[in-house]
Structures are given as structure tokens and as C-alpha cells.
Design a protein around this motif. Structure first.
Motif, PDB file in Angstrom:
ATOM      1  N   UNK A 163     -30.872 -51.509  41.899  1.00 52.72           N
ATOM      2  CA  UNK A 163     -30.629 -52.913  42.210  1.00 52.72           C
ATOM      3  C   UNK A 163     -29.156 -53.193  42.476  1.00 52.72           C
ATOM      4  N   UNK A 164     -28.270 -52.446  41.835  1.00 50.99           N
ATOM      5  CA  UNK A 164     -26.837 -52.659  42.048  1.00 50.99           C
ATOM      6  C   UNK A 164     -26.422 -52.328  43.480  1.00 50.99           C
ATOM      7  N   UNK A 165     -27.257 -51.551  44.172  1.00 49.19           N
ATOM      8  CA  UNK A 165     -26.941 -51.142  45.540  1.00 49.19           C
ATOM      9  C   UNK A 165     -27.799 -51.859  46.581  1.00 49.19           C
TER      10      UNK A 165
ATOM     11  N   UNK B  54     -23.249 -60.492  47.694  1.00 52.86           N
ATOM     12  CA  UNK B  54     -23.157 -59.457  46.677  1.00 52.86           C
ATOM     13  C   UNK B  54     -24.516 -58.864  46.339  1.00 52.86           C
ATOM     14  N   UNK B  55     -24.593 -58.168  45.205  1.00 55.86           N
ATOM     15  CA  UNK B  55     -25.821 -57.469  44.832  1.00 55.86           C
ATOM     16  C   UNK B  55     -26.867 -58.460  44.329  1.00 55.86           C
TER      17      UNK B  55
ATOM     18  N   UNK C 175     -29.956 -52.524  51.988  1.00 54.93           N
ATOM     19  CA  UNK C 175     -29.674 -51.345  51.176  1.00 54.93           C
ATOM     20  C   UNK C 175     -28.268 -50.862  51.486  1.00 54.93           C
ATOM     21  N   UNK C 176     -27.506 -50.584  50.430  1.00 57.85           N
ATOM     22  CA  UNK C 176     -26.116 -50.144  50.634  1.00 57.85           C
ATOM     23  C   UNK C 176     -25.853 -48.862  49.851  1.00 57.85           C
ATOM     24  N   UNK C 177     -24.602 -48.417  49.942  1.00 58.29           N
ATOM     25  CA  UNK C 177     -24.043 -47.301  49.176  1.00 58.29           C
ATOM     26  C   UNK C 177     -24.771 -45.998  49.433  1.00 58.29           C
ATOM     27  N   UNK C 178     -24.452 -45.434  50.590  1.00 59.79           N
ATOM     28  CA  UNK C 178     -24.985 -44.117  50.915  1.00 59.79           C
ATOM     29  C   UNK C 178     -23.982 -43.020  50.584  1.00 59.79           C
TER      30      UNK C 178
END
Length: 719
Positions: free
Chosen positions: A573-575, A528-529, A586-589
Motif C-alpha cells: 500500500x505504501x507504493x 501521495x500514497x 502503482x509506483x516504486x519499481x
């Protein structure tokens, strides 16, 4: 018998051996027979020799600071040698041993006594008779005792009357200007009380008066006296002489509080508006960051220290900075405490920064055994190079192996290195996935599992991807709300670009599933994050280890995006997800946009719910997003880490945070964040985007800074 006879127990020119012989052979020869002599080993101190059961016991009498305060074995402190002697006539030095008779000697030095008798010099000074005073001084007359019945010297009396000519003569003849009277006040206290600014300057500049001398009972310093009495010119004089503006009494009162209490509004404004001068020493000259006590003391001794050799370090055990100081072959450690955004040592003044603390104690001992003289500089910390010295874009970065921290880290970490080139490492486990040109994945190949995350634009499920060769891969499936997509074709075009990204620090987008709902199939990142991980494991995290590794990996991934002309637009930080304790991705593009050729920023044409607290000024003001606006967000992201998951700007709304930013304010340094990391954050938050570092620079910094340089070996040890 008069008072002078009672205190003639002083023998200045006598050694320890001679004193013992005198006691053992004296006609009185009784238990408790004593004498006081000058200390041979420490010229400013004294020694007490006492006869008991035909043996002589010797006690060191220590003087405290520059005044007439003494103690035996650091126990009770006494104002005046006569009070110390009288105390031990009633209280035993050891079992059954009290002072009784003394061997007749001479009067103790005047600066060792609390009280005395009025003499000619006192009377002449009290009348302002400058000619008489000068005549007495010319004939070397000092009187039988230099203190009167109130414990005041001629210097006290001159200060009380503002007799500057007499005071100059007394100082010229080496009279001590720092002695306290029986009420615990120095001459400088009285010059402040009676409103004589020129006398204040004379005492401090010519006489070297201690500007921070404390009253023995209340802890009041001269600035307290001036503020309490409303003497604004004296306040200005003291501040011009570098008196600290926030000294504290024993009850914790500041001068400005006493001025307010007594309704001296002009004095309040002077103190409120005072700006302390910039410190002369830089942090880089003395601050070592995290350093254990034994390491610090060994480092000092290794440098052939002299009295006043020092360094400042951060103690993880105390969560405070520590001043480590060498004096007379001993090493002292003082916690630098915090209060209302200020720093202080023991009962010292409140000071603005570590630099101000060091600057203050360079000139005043104020409770320390000596002033700070010789700083031990740390090994130079790697810094982000200025833009003018940037490495070429594709130049390979390298770094020597640094010394690793001691336990609690496991032996498995001892040979770790942290490489900037991770091309040999791939944790995506997707080698069996046959990727088509359009990166589309049919719904029949996906099995949806449990919900593992939910946001405004999508829900994320753990799932299974059934590969063409019959194997299965655990994946994350993000189901998008189509009402959030303004242009599906534009999104698919962007998704095709994203599937081509292949980097160890970026969550891999494996493909897109078109229906029945639009789904993004991604590499599964199990922990997770980092926000979730920090919340669950805060007690186990060392900011100088995990946070620096994660920051380096984020910079590494963002540098890859920068090279590929992509902006993230939602770096937070959440991503940032964790594949393991040592591997951040690194996520969520979902908000990323590919930069067109020749364009340095993407301009958003639509509004919506923007994460304003993470946005750079050009983003929330003009809708401009670039790699440099991502750098701003990077600074916020690592601030979140070092603050252990705190929300940027606290409970303030986005618009309130923008107001703070626009007037030049920035997030404060988190407690566990080293100053050199915070300096990087501040560079990321430069108003002019051209003043912010590139991700290439940030990568260079964190790869150099981290103590771990081979993540591949680390992962092999921990999996």
C-alpha cells in the motif's frame, strides 16, 4: 376458600362479545370485575376482560416461547397466569383500574400455571410405579392440576428419578417436557443435574425438549448444569445432540468456566476439544453484504414472505451484521454482535460464524419470534473464475452497469461507469516532453523543490522539468543513493525498459538523470500514497466504493506488468499513489526486474532488507519472485486498505509472521471487509503459487464487482 377457588377465573369457551355481556350483566357488577378467556385470534394466548365505569376493557395476554410466561403489552413478564392476575390486583392496568372480583369459571390449563397441588400422578411417578402411572394415563386421568406445590409436573419427577419408562409414557401422552417449575428449571435441567445421560437423550429426541432452555433467574442452560456438576457423559450426550458449546448465563459464564471453577478437568478437556459440526447452510444462500434496513425489508416483502423468511445483511451504520426476519406480518431486525471472535444475538450462545448463527436459529427460536425457515438469497456476486476457465490473455473484459448506492454519494456519481480500457485517458501531462532514444534527461532541465518522501533507497522531491518547447511540467524526482546500486549498468538497462511502460495505473517514469546524483524523473502523483490518504480521510471512505476501485486499478496495472513479463517485488500500500480520489497508480519499481524469455520467476542473488510481511513463501524461503508472488503481495496490499492502514501481522517481526504463515495461518478478515473480498485475499495467499489467481482473473473480478465503471467520466466530473 381454598387455592383452587381463587384461580377459577378462566372461561375457555367464550368470545369477546359474550365476555363483555357477562361482565356488564353480572350481579356483582363492580369496577375491577374480571375474567380470563382463551384468545380467539391467537390460540396459544389469553385475554383479560375487565369492567370499569360500565365499560369493558380487553387486554391481550401474550405467552412467551413455549412455557408459562405471560405479559400484557410486552411489559412485565410473569411465570404463571395466577401471578399475572395477582400482580394486577395490586398494580393498576391503567389509571385507577385494578382487578377485584372475578366471575366464577374453571381452572386454567395446567401448562399456564406456575404452581399447583400434588395429585395421584405425581405420587405414582415419585414412587416409580410404572403400572399405576400407565393405568392413570389409560383412563385419561391428568389430575386437577398437573403441577405440584413446587411447580413440578410428572415429567419433572420422572427426570429427577431417571424413570425412563414412565417418561416415555408421559411423552407418548403429549405431556409438555419444557415447562419450568417454581425454581425456573425444566425436566432436562434435572436430568443433567442427576446425571442421567439416557434420560437426557429421551427428553431431547423423543420429547423435543429445548436443549437451550434457560433458568428464569440465572439463565443457566442444561450444559451449564452438567459442566458445573462434572457429569462428563451428560456433557458428551448434550454435545452429540448439537447443544452449542458456548451458552452464557446472565452473568456471562460459559460451561467450560464453571467446569474449571469446580475443578472438573475431564469436563474442561471435553468442552475445550469439541469441534462444532459444519453448518448446513452456505453464506451465499442468505448473506447480502451491505444493505440498508429499508432495502432489506422491502426485499423481504417483495418475495411474498411466510413466517421465518429471513436474510442477513451488513449495516454500515452499526458496523455489524443484521438478521432481518419476517413473522406474522412484522419484520424484526437483530444485531449479530461480536465477542472474542464469536458472534451472538442478544443472550444467545457464542457461535463461530454467520453460518453457525443461521444454523442454530434454524432449529431453535431462543428468543426470536420464530425459527429461520426461508432464506432470501442475494443476487449472485461475481467470483474469480477457476484457472481452468480463464479468459484468453488479450480478451477484452466487459461488465453490465450495476445499481449505484444511495446518498451520501453526490449526483455527479450517478452515471459513472468503470472501464477496463483506459487507453483514451492520460493524466501524465507529458505530451510536450521530447523523449530521446536513451531516455536520459540532463540535470540542467531539472529544478529540485521540496522533499515529499524519504525511504531506505531514495529521497523524493517535488520538482520541475523544463521542456524543450519552453513549457514546464511538474514532476517527482527520486534521488537514488548510489551505494545501494550494485550494478549501475544493470539498473540503467532496467530503467530503459521501465520508461517504455505506458499505462494509466502505473506511475510514468519519464527518464533518468545521470548526475551529479542518479535521479529518476517520474510523473507527479499529488495525493501521495493511499496509506496517507486513508489516514487523513478515513471517515469519508466507503470500503465498497473507493477500495474496490483502487483494487481494480492495482489489478489492472499489475496485469499490464504481467503481460510485459515484469515483476514488481515490492507491491504494498505504501507504493500505491493517488492522482485523485478515484485514480490509483502503482509506483516504486526500484526492486522490479524484467523477466528473461522462458523464465517464470526472478531469483534474487543478493540479500538485504526485505519486506517479509508482504512476501510469498517461495520469495522469503528461496528468493524466487514471479507474477504469482506479486499476487500474494496484492492480497496483503488490499488487506492494508480494508483494515484502514493497519500493519500486517501487527507488531510481530517478519520472522514471526513467517512462522504463522508456514503453519497455515493467515491474516484475519478486517471488520469493514466483505467476506467475498476476503475470500479473494485467501486465494491470493494460497501456499501453492499455481492455486493463486492471475492478475487477469483479479482484474476480471474487480471490474465486475465495482459499482463504478467509467473512471473517465468520474474524473471529468471531479476535476
Amino acid at each position: 376458600m381454598n387455592r383452587n377457588d381463587n384461580i377459577r377465573w378462566y372461561h375457555p369457551q367464550i368470545s369477546r362479545e359474550d365476555g363483555e355481556e357477562l361482565l356488564l350483566n353480572h350481579p356483582k357488577k363492580c369496577n375491577g370485575l374480571f375474567l380470563v378467556r382463551g384468545s380467539v385470534s391467537s390460540p396459544c394466548d389469553y385475554a383479560l376482560s375487565v369492567l370499569y365505569n360500565n365499560q369493558v376493557n380487553n387486554y391481550q395476554i401474550r405467552r412467551h416461547q413455549e412455557d408459562a410466561f405471560f405479559s400484557i403489552d410486552e411489559c412485565v413478564k410473569f411465570h404463571g397466569l395466577e401471578n399475572l392476575v395477582n400482580y394486577y390486583k395490586k398494580n393498576p392496568l391503567s389509571e385507577g383500574l385494578v382487578l377485584t372480583e372475578h366471575i366464577e369459571g374453571s381452572l386454567p390449563p395446567h401448562d399456564s400455571l406456575r404452581q399447583g397441588h400434588t395429585n395421584l400422578l405425581h405420587r405414582a411417578t415419585g414412587r416409580g410405579a410404572y403400572t399405576v402411572v400407565n393405568e392413570l394415563l389409560r383412563t385419561d386421568y391428568h389430575g386437577s392440576l398437573a403441577k405440584d406445590q413446587n411447580g413440578q409436573t410428572a415429567v419433572h419427577l420422572a427426570a429427577i428419578r431417571g424413570e425412563n419408562e414412565i417418561l416415555s409414557s408421559l411423552i407418548h401422552h403429549s405431556f409438555n417436557v419444557n415447562l419450568r417449575d417454581a425454581a425456573g428449571f425444566t425436566p432436562l435441567h434435572y436430568a443433567c443435574e442427576y446425571n442421567f445421560p439416557t434420560t437426557v437423550r429421551l427428553l431431547v429426541k423423543l420429547g423435543k425438549a429445548n436443549i437451550q432452555a434457560r433458568n428464569t433467574d440465572s439463565g443457566v442452560v442444561p450444559l451449564h448444569v452438567a459442566a458445573s456438576n462434572g457429569h462428563k457423559e451428560v456433557i458428551k450426550e448434550l454435545l452429540s445432540l448439537n447443544a452449542p458449546v458456548f451458552p452464557r448465563t446472565k452473568e456471562g459464564y460459559l460451561p467450560i468456566e464453571l467446569a474449571k471453577k469446580n475443578k472438573h478437568e475431564e469436563c474442561v478437556m471435553i468442552l475445550k476439544n469439541y469441534k462444532a459440526p459444519e453448518p448446513k447452510m452456505k453464506r451465499s444462500e442468505f448473506y447480502h453484504g451491505t444493505l440498508g434496513r429499508q432495502e432489506a425489508e422491502a426485499l423481504i416483502r417483495k418475495n411474498n414472505p411466510q413466517n421465518g423468511t429471513f436474510l442477513v445483511r451488513f449495516s454500515e451504520r452499526n458496523n455489524e451484521s443484521i438478521l432481518t426476519l419476517f413473522h406474522e406480518d412484522k419484520i424484526f431486525n437483530y444485531i449479530i454482535q461480536k465477542k472474542d471472535g464469536f458472534l451472538f444475538i442478544d443472550d444467545g450462545p457464542l457461535l463461530k460464524s454467520l453460518e453457525h448463527v443461521v444454523d442454530y436459529y434454524k432449529y431453535l427460536r431462543d428468543g426470536l419470534p420464530t425459527v429461520l425457515l426461508n432464506p432470501i438469497p442475494p443476487k449472485p456476486k461475481p467470483t474469480v473464475p477457476p484457472i481452468s476457465t480463464l479468459k484468453k490473455k488479450n480478451q477484452k473484459l466487459s461488465k453490465p452497469l450495476l445499481q449505484l448506492p444511495q446518498p451520501p454519494y453526490s449526483d455527479a456519481l450517478m452515471n459513472i461507469q468503470f472501464k477496463s480500457d483506459f487507453s483514451s485517458f492520460n493524466n501524465n501531462n507529458n505530451n510536450n516532453i521530447k523523449e530521446k532514444e536513451d531516455n536520459l534527461i540532463s540535470a540542467s532541465r531539472l529544478s529540485l523543490g521540496v522533499l515529499i518522501g524519504k525511504g531506505e533507497f531514495a529521497s523524493v522531491f517535488r520538482g520541475t522539468l523544463h521542456n524543450h518547447d519552453g513549457t514546464e511540467t511538474q514532476v517527482a524526482i527520486k534521488t537514488l543513493r548510489e551505494e545501494q546500486l550494485d550494478n549501475k549498468e544493470s539498473f540503467l538497462a532496467e530503467a530503459r525498459v521501465m520508461t517504455k511502460l505506458n499505462h494509466h495505473c502505473i506511475v510514468k517514469l519519464l527518464g533518468i538523470c545521470m548526475g551529479p546524483s542518479l535521479q529518476m524523473v517520474q510523473e507527479l502523483v499529488p495525493l501521495g500514497s493511499i496509506l496517507q490518504y486513508i489516514d487523513a480521510h478515513s471517515a469519508e471512505i466507503n470500503p465498497n466504493c473507493e477500495f474496490e476501485i483502487w483494487a481494480g486499478q492495482i489489478a489492472c496495472g499489475m496485469q499490464y506488468l504481467e503481460e510485459n513479463r515484469l515483476v514488481h517485488r515490492d507491491l504494498a500500500a505504501r507504493n500505491i499513489l493517488l492522482a485523485s480520489k478515484w485514480e490509483a497508480k502503482i509506483s516504486d519499481f526500484g526492486l522490479s526486474k524484467a523477466l528473461g524469455s522462458g523464465n517464470e520467476y526472478y531469483k534474487a542473488s543478493q540479500g538485504g532488507k526485505w519486506p517479509l510481511k508482504w512476501y510469498a513463501p517461495e520469495s522469503y524461503n528461496y528468493g524466487h519472485f514471479s507474477n504469482k508472488s506479486d499476487v500474494w503481495s496484492f492480497g496483503i496490499t488490499i488487506w492494508e486498505m480494508y483494515s484502514f492502514g493497519a500493519t500486517p501481522y501487527g507488531d510481530k517481526k517478519g520472522a514471526e509472521a513467517i512462522t504463522l504463515i508456514d503453519r497455515g495461518e493467515r491474516l484475519e478478515r478486517p471488520e469493514k471487509c466483505p467476506q467475498y473480498i476476503y475470500d479473494i485475499m485467501l486465494r491470493c495467499w494460497a501456499l501453492d503459487k499455481d492455486d493463486r489467481p492471475s492478475f487477469q482473473e483479479l482484474l476480471n473480478f474487480f471490474m465486475s464487482e465495482s459499482q463504478y465503471t467509467n473512471i473517465t467520466e468520474l474524473l471529468s466530473e471531479t476535476t
